[in-house]
Design a protein around this motif. Structure first.
Motif, PDB file in Angstrom:
ATOM      1  N   HIS B 302       0.842  -1.200   0.000  1.00  0.00           N
ATOM      2  CA  HIS B 302       0.000   0.000   0.000  1.00  0.00           C
ATOM      3  C   HIS B 302       0.875   1.247   0.000  1.00  0.00           C
ATOM      4  CE1 HIS B 302       0.997  -0.372   4.249  1.00  0.00           C
ATOM      5  NE2 HIS B 302       0.553   0.852   4.475  1.00  0.00           N
ATOM      6  N   ASP B 303       0.268   2.345  -0.393  1.00  0.00           N
ATOM      7  CA  ASP B 303       0.952   3.619  -0.362  1.00  0.00           C
ATOM      8  C   ASP B 303       0.720   4.202   1.029  1.00  0.00           C
ATOM      9  OD1 ASP B 303       1.308   6.500  -0.517  1.00  0.00           O
ATOM     10  OD2 ASP B 303       1.584   6.163  -2.667  1.00  0.00           O
ATOM     11  N   ARG B 304       1.778   4.287   1.823  1.00  0.00           N
ATOM     12  CA  ARG B 304       1.614   4.657   3.232  1.00  0.00           C
ATOM     13  C   ARG B 304       0.996   6.035   3.374  1.00  0.00           C
ATOM     14  NH1 ARG B 304       6.185   2.471   7.109  1.00  0.00           N
ATOM     15  NH2 ARG B 304       4.617   3.386   8.497  1.00  0.00           N
ATOM     16  N   LYS B 305       1.495   6.981   2.589  1.00  0.00           N
ATOM     17  CA  LYS B 305       1.033   8.349   2.744  1.00  0.00           C
ATOM     18  C   LYS B 305      -0.449   8.465   2.395  1.00  0.00           C
ATOM     19  CE  LYS B 305       1.563  12.977   1.022  1.00  0.00           C
ATOM     20  NZ  LYS B 305       1.698  13.593  -0.279  1.00  0.00           N
ATOM     21  N   TRP B 306      -0.803   7.914   1.223  1.00  0.00           N
ATOM     22  CA  TRP B 306      -2.179   8.124   0.765  1.00  0.00           C
ATOM     23  C   TRP B 306      -3.182   7.222   1.457  1.00  0.00           C
ATOM     24  CZ3 TRP B 306      -3.386  12.507  -1.152  1.00  0.00           C
ATOM     25  CH2 TRP B 306      -2.399  13.262  -1.792  1.00  0.00           C
ATOM     26  N   THR B 307      -2.781   6.026   1.826  1.00  0.00           N
ATOM     27  CA  THR B 307      -3.688   5.186   2.604  1.00  0.00           C
ATOM     28  C   THR B 307      -3.950   5.852   3.944  1.00  0.00           C
ATOM     29  OG1 THR B 307      -2.718   3.269   1.535  1.00  0.00           O
ATOM     30  CG2 THR B 307      -4.070   2.844   3.449  1.00  0.00           C
ATOM     31  N   GLY B 308      -2.866   6.413   4.519  1.00  0.00           N
ATOM     32  CA  GLY B 308      -2.999   7.151   5.764  1.00  0.00           C
ATOM     33  C   GLY B 308      -3.992   8.290   5.602  1.00  0.00           C
ATOM     34  N   GLU B 309      -3.854   9.026   4.516  1.00  0.00           N
ATOM     35  CA  GLU B 309      -4.742  10.158   4.220  1.00  0.00           C
ATOM     36  C   GLU B 309      -6.210   9.696   4.201  1.00  0.00           C
ATOM     37  OE1 GLU B 309      -3.464  13.270   3.573  1.00  0.00           O
ATOM     38  OE2 GLU B 309      -5.478  14.136   3.351  1.00  0.00           O
ATOM     39  N   ALA B 310      -6.454   8.557   3.538  1.00  0.00           N
ATOM     40  CA  ALA B 310      -7.819   8.039   3.438  1.00  0.00           C
ATOM     41  C   ALA B 310      -8.362   7.710   4.824  1.00  0.00           C
ATOM     42  CB  ALA B 310      -7.846   6.803   2.560  1.00  0.00           C
ATOM     43  N   LEU B 311      -7.528   7.037   5.636  1.00  0.00           N
ATOM     44  CA  LEU B 311      -7.973   6.650   6.980  1.00  0.00           C
ATOM     45  C   LEU B 311      -8.199   7.890   7.854  1.00  0.00           C
ATOM     46  CD1 LEU B 311      -5.644   3.577   7.583  1.00  0.00           C
ATOM     47  CD2 LEU B 311      -8.089   3.548   7.063  1.00  0.00           C
ATOM     48  N   ILE B 312      -7.304   8.868   7.709  1.00  0.00           N
ATOM     49  CA  ILE B 312      -7.451  10.105   8.479  1.00  0.00           C
ATOM     50  C   ILE B 312      -8.769  10.779   8.138  1.00  0.00           C
ATOM     51  CG2 ILE B 312      -6.551  12.467   8.763  1.00  0.00           C
ATOM     52  CD1 ILE B 312      -3.722  11.184   8.360  1.00  0.00           C
ATOM     53  N   ASN B 313      -9.099  10.826   6.843  1.00  0.00           N
ATOM     54  CA  ASN B 313     -10.355  11.456   6.434  1.00  0.00           C
ATOM     55  C   ASN B 313     -11.560  10.772   7.079  1.00  0.00           C
ATOM     56  OD1 ASN B 313      -9.035  13.306   4.909  1.00  0.00           O
ATOM     57  ND2 ASN B 313      -9.398  12.306   2.944  1.00  0.00           N
ATOM     58  N   ILE B 314     -11.524   9.440   7.116  1.00  0.00           N
ATOM     59  CA  ILE B 314     -12.644   8.718   7.731  1.00  0.00           C
ATOM     60  C   ILE B 314     -12.683   8.989   9.241  1.00  0.00           C
ATOM     61  CG2 ILE B 314     -13.618   6.436   8.181  1.00  0.00           C
ATOM     62  CD1 ILE B 314     -12.198   5.498   5.591  1.00  0.00           C
ATOM     63  N   LEU B 315     -11.494   8.928   9.867  1.00  0.00           N
ATOM     64  CA  LEU B 315     -11.424   9.127  11.319  1.00  0.00           C
ATOM     65  C   LEU B 315     -11.822  10.554  11.704  1.00  0.00           C
ATOM     66  CD1 LEU B 315      -8.150   7.167  12.113  1.00  0.00           C
ATOM     67  CD2 LEU B 315     -10.422   6.684  13.030  1.00  0.00           C
ATOM     68  N   GLU B 316     -11.397  11.531  10.899  1.00  0.00           N
ATOM     69  CA  GLU B 316     -11.751  12.928  11.195  1.00  0.00           C
ATOM     70  C   GLU B 316     -13.256  13.109  11.198  1.00  0.00           C
ATOM     71  OE1 GLU B 316      -9.669  15.408   8.447  1.00  0.00           O
ATOM     72  OE2 GLU B 316      -8.101  15.900   9.892  1.00  0.00           O
ATOM     73  N   ASN B 317     -13.923  12.495  10.224  1.00  0.00           N
ATOM     74  CA  ASN B 317     -15.384  12.552  10.187  1.00  0.00           C
ATOM     75  C   ASN B 317     -15.975  11.915  11.431  1.00  0.00           C
ATOM     76  OD1 ASN B 317     -15.757  13.915   7.857  1.00  0.00           O
ATOM     77  ND2 ASN B 317     -16.078  12.111   6.569  1.00  0.00           N
ATOM     78  N   ALA B 318     -15.403  10.769  11.817  1.00  0.00           N
ATOM     79  CA  ALA B 318     -15.924  10.055  12.979  1.00  0.00           C
ATOM     80  C   ALA B 318     -15.838  10.941  14.220  1.00  0.00           C
ATOM     81  CB  ALA B 318     -15.149   8.754  13.181  1.00  0.00           C
ATOM     82  N   VAL B 319     -14.710  11.639  14.354  1.00  0.00           N
ATOM     83  CA  VAL B 319     -14.537  12.513  15.515  1.00  0.00           C
ATOM     84  C   VAL B 319     -15.492  13.706  15.419  1.00  0.00           C
ATOM     85  CG1 VAL B 319     -12.926  14.070  16.690  1.00  0.00           C
ATOM     86  CG2 VAL B 319     -12.140  11.833  15.887  1.00  0.00           C
ATOM     87  N   LYS B 320     -15.547  14.279  14.223  1.00  0.00           N
ATOM     88  CA  LYS B 320     -16.334  15.489  14.005  1.00  0.00           C
ATOM     89  C   LYS B 320     -17.818  15.270  14.309  1.00  0.00           C
ATOM     90  CE  LYS B 320     -14.981  17.536  10.146  1.00  0.00           C
ATOM     91  NZ  LYS B 320     -15.089  17.838   8.679  1.00  0.00           N
ATOM     92  N   TYR B 321     -18.340  14.124  13.869  1.00  0.00           N
ATOM     93  CA  TYR B 321     -19.784  13.909  13.994  1.00  0.00           C
ATOM     94  C   TYR B 321     -20.152  12.999  15.161  1.00  0.00           C
ATOM     95  CZ  TYR B 321     -19.577  16.104   9.454  1.00  0.00           C
ATOM     96  OH  TYR B 321     -19.326  16.993   8.444  1.00  0.00           O
ATOM     97  N   SER B 322     -19.263  12.931  16.152  1.00  0.00           N
ATOM     98  CA  SER B 322     -19.597  12.162  17.346  1.00  0.00           C
ATOM     99  C   SER B 322     -19.700  13.108  18.528  1.00  0.00           C
ATOM    100  CB  SER B 322     -18.504  11.124  17.638  1.00  0.00           C
ATOM    101  OG  SER B 322     -18.571  10.079  16.716  1.00  0.00           O
ATOM    102  N   ASP B 323     -20.516  12.729  19.504  1.00  0.00           N
ATOM    103  CA  ASP B 323     -20.628  13.544  20.714  1.00  0.00           C
ATOM    104  C   ASP B 323     -19.453  13.250  21.639  1.00  0.00           C
ATOM    105  OD1 ASP B 323     -22.960  14.768  19.958  1.00  0.00           O
ATOM    106  OD2 ASP B 323     -24.182  13.073  20.648  1.00  0.00           O
TER     107      ASP B 323
END
Lengths: 223, 414
Positions: B302-323
């Motif tokens: 896998h591409d470490r940088k871009w796979t990381g980017e994808a996971l970060i985007n998902i995790l950021e949403n999870a944090v953003k839209y959670s109480d």
């Protein structure tokens, strides 16, 4: 775009008079070359009937199915059989493997039927992509559901068809395995440049498609 | 070509040999016939010396008890000078027959040769026609018409020419697809530019308004502070948006090359968690990682940088839209062909109708809660692009506690 599959006012009615059931009504759809389309609908919505007609397994009451601009129902019965063998790969919910043949023989069956020389290197590549290399000499009844469906996928891909039609390919599998098998099917179709049309009632799996067509009571309600 | 010529020569030779053998057999039989006649006549002369000899001999011949050649009739005739060209009429007949055989065979052979030549010419013409058709198709390809459809017969037999036509057809559709791809790319760029301008418009307008108010009006200290803060927040929004847009445009123009290298996927996941850790901490959101110990060492291309980017985007949403005070669970599960990464939150969840929209570019949910949060609507789009380019998939489903589960599947090998 390069349209590979198209229907024109496709209809399928069963029975007549008051008992008439309109399984598929005036369906007009278009599938581009290389696309992955999911046809989603509840059971009884006519999606299986539609898929069967797309693959020339069932005759429509009226309307046309065009594969590369050729009306497949204008072919004679035996021509249609050869057309199906060469141009279309089928994957069914029930896997439909031949129980007396091993995995390798099942995969080679459609090519053998066509009397063509199999491209063994290509078939091996598919088998490896699908992680079935250790089980090529197994009989179907010794395989798990996921492995059986992998075999069926390999069989559909091996004859190098232009279009793969999958009828609830993961209907018999649990959700994790379903999602993996779907990812695999998508990856393989992409790798070998095949167009994939799949029917399902599972929204989770439909998400993997490039495009979703929703069918209700035999009509396309959303494209 | 050479092989064909040899076949024609062989056919001609075979014809010649067959006719010659036939001729020889015929002539031999004519010759025997001639000598038989002479023998019979000779024996007549011989038996003439006995009483009733001729009659008895004739009846023997007719009954088949004697072939009449039991005497040396030829010698008798020779004695009397009846042999040879001038000696009797039968010799002339024999010669005549031989001549007839020769003439007929010459004619037959001539007919045979011309038939073969005609066949050859026909085959050549057919071949030439095929070549001309193929040439025409190719020149059409060159002029940009790729619509050649081979009228396949779907019969059991399949010739070389048929296969060539089939190959030409698929070459045509391949070229067409390439051309179409190029066209779509141009189209995409246009749409992208429009989309970007559109996305930039709103924050820039808001920024300008705040700025104008700030500079032109007489404001109290409190108000001044508020508008300054608004300017700052708009600028921050713009910055985020710009970063996202740069990523998108890079991705879409192939400037981002996904380089898949075999490395530990676990490290990439942990790294992604680190990047959202601070934001999660602020909201007291607990992030836990579940999975078999052996997965820590799992190597995956896998591409470490871009796979990381994808996971970060998902995790950021999870944090953003959670109480506050909720959990985010990351599960790693090794399947047969794929590694499954599940990211489950206990946030606001996504209605099922929106499942297909959230991965679209610039799409943002319709719920007010989403509108309130900062966001550009590109995070999940980018995540999906990245994962797709790895040959993987990304889907969303409902979580057990009402939140969302994002499932990423990455192939374990190339």
């Amino acid at each position: 775009m390069d349209t590979i599959l198209k229907t024109e006012n496709l209809c399928k009615y069963y029975g007549s008079g008051q008992n008439e059931v309109k399984a598929v009504q005036n369906v007009n759809l278009q599938v581009e070359n290389g696309e992955f389309v999911a046809i989603v609908g509840k059971s009884g919505s006519g999606k299986s009937t539609l898929l069967h007609m797309l693959g020339g397994l069932d005759n429509p009451t009226s309307g046309k199915v065009l594969v590369k601009n050729r009306d497949i129902f204008k072919l004679k019965e035996d021509e249609l059989a050869i057309f199906r063998r060469r141009k279309i790969g089928f994957i069914f919910q029930a896997f439909n493997l031949v129980s007396s043949l091993n995995v390798w023989e099942n995969i080679m069956l459609p090519i053998g039927l066509d009397g063509r020389k199999p491209d063994e290197e290509y078939v091996w590549d598919i088998i490896q992509t699908l992680d079935m290399q250790d089980r090529v000499y197994n009989m179907p009844n010794t395989l798990s559901g996921g492995q059986q469906q992998r075999t069926a996928i390999a069989r559909a891909l091996a004859a190098k068809p232009d279009i793969i039609l999958a009828d609830e390919p993961t209907g018999n599998l649990d959700s994790k395995i379903s999602e993996e098998v779907m990812a695999l099917l998508k990856m393989s179709a992409q790798k070998y440049g095949q167009t994939l049309v799949m029917i399902t009632h599972d929204e989770d799996i439909a998400q993997m498609a490039d495009r979703i067509i929703v069918i209700e009571d035999g009509r396309v309600v959303k494209q | 070509m050479k092989k064909e010529k040899r076949i024609y020569i062989a056919a001609l030779m075979a014809g010649l040999i067959i006719i010659l053998i036939f001729d020889v057999l015929l002539i031999v039989s004519y010759r025997r016939n001639y000598y038989d006649k002479l023998d019979i006549i000779g024996s007549m002369v011989y038996y003439d010396e006995y009483e009733d000899g001729v009659i008895n001999h004739a009846s023997d011949i007719l009954k088949g008890e004697s072939d009449g050649a039991d005497t040396d009739g030829v010698d008798v005739l020779r004695e009397y000078g009846y042999l040879g060209r001038e000696g009797n009429v039968f010799y002339g007949e024999f010669l005549n027959n031989v001549l007839k055989v020769v003439i007929i065979s010459v004619f037959l052979y001539a007919a045979y040769v011309s038939a073969i030549l005609l066949l050859k010419r026909h085959a050549e013409k057919h071949e030439k026609n095929e070549l001309e058709t193929i040439e025409k198709i190719i020149s059409e390809f060159r002029s940009g018409k790729y619509d050649y459809v081979f009228d396949e017969s779907f019969s059991e037999k399949e010739g070389t020419a048929e296969r060539i036509y089939m190959q030409l057809e698929s070459l045509g559709s391949c070229l067409k697809a390439l051309k179409e791809e190029a066209r779509l790319e141009r189209e995409e760029t246009k749409v992208l530019v429009t989309d970007i301008s559109h996305q930039l418009k709103t924050p820039v307008a808001a920024l300008r308004t705040s700025f104008e108010i700030l500079t032109s009006m007489d404001l109290s200290t409190d108000e001044r502070a508020e508008f300054s803060e608004r300017c700052r927040s708009q600028l921050r929004g713009l910055e985020n948006l710009l970063n996202a847009l740069i990523n998108i445009s890079r991705m879409e123009h192939g400037m981002i090359e996904i380089k898949r290298e075999n490395s530990r996927i676990f490290d990439t996941v942990v790294h992604a968690v680190d990047r959202v850790y601070v934001k999660a901490e602020e909201k007291h959101i607990n992030i836990s990682l579940e999975g078999a110990d052996s997965l820590k060492e799992l190597m995956l291309p896998h591409d470490r940088k871009w796979t990381g980017e994808a996971l970060i985007n998902i995790l950021e949403n999870a944090v953003k839209y959670s109480d506050c005070d909720t959990h985010i669970t990351i599960r790693l599960i090794k399947l047969v062909t794929f590694l499954r990464i599940e990211i489950e939150d206990e946030g606001i969840g996504i209605p099922a109708e929106e499942y297909n929209n959230i991965f679209k570019r610039f799409y943002r949910g319709s719920v007010e809660r989403i509108r309130k949060e900062e966001g550009s609507g590109v995070g999940l789009y980018l995540a999906r692009e990245i994962i797709s380019r790895h040959g993987g998939t990304i889907t969303v489903s409902k979580g057990q506690k009402g939140g969302s589960v994002f499932t990423v599947q990455l192939p374990l090998k190339d």
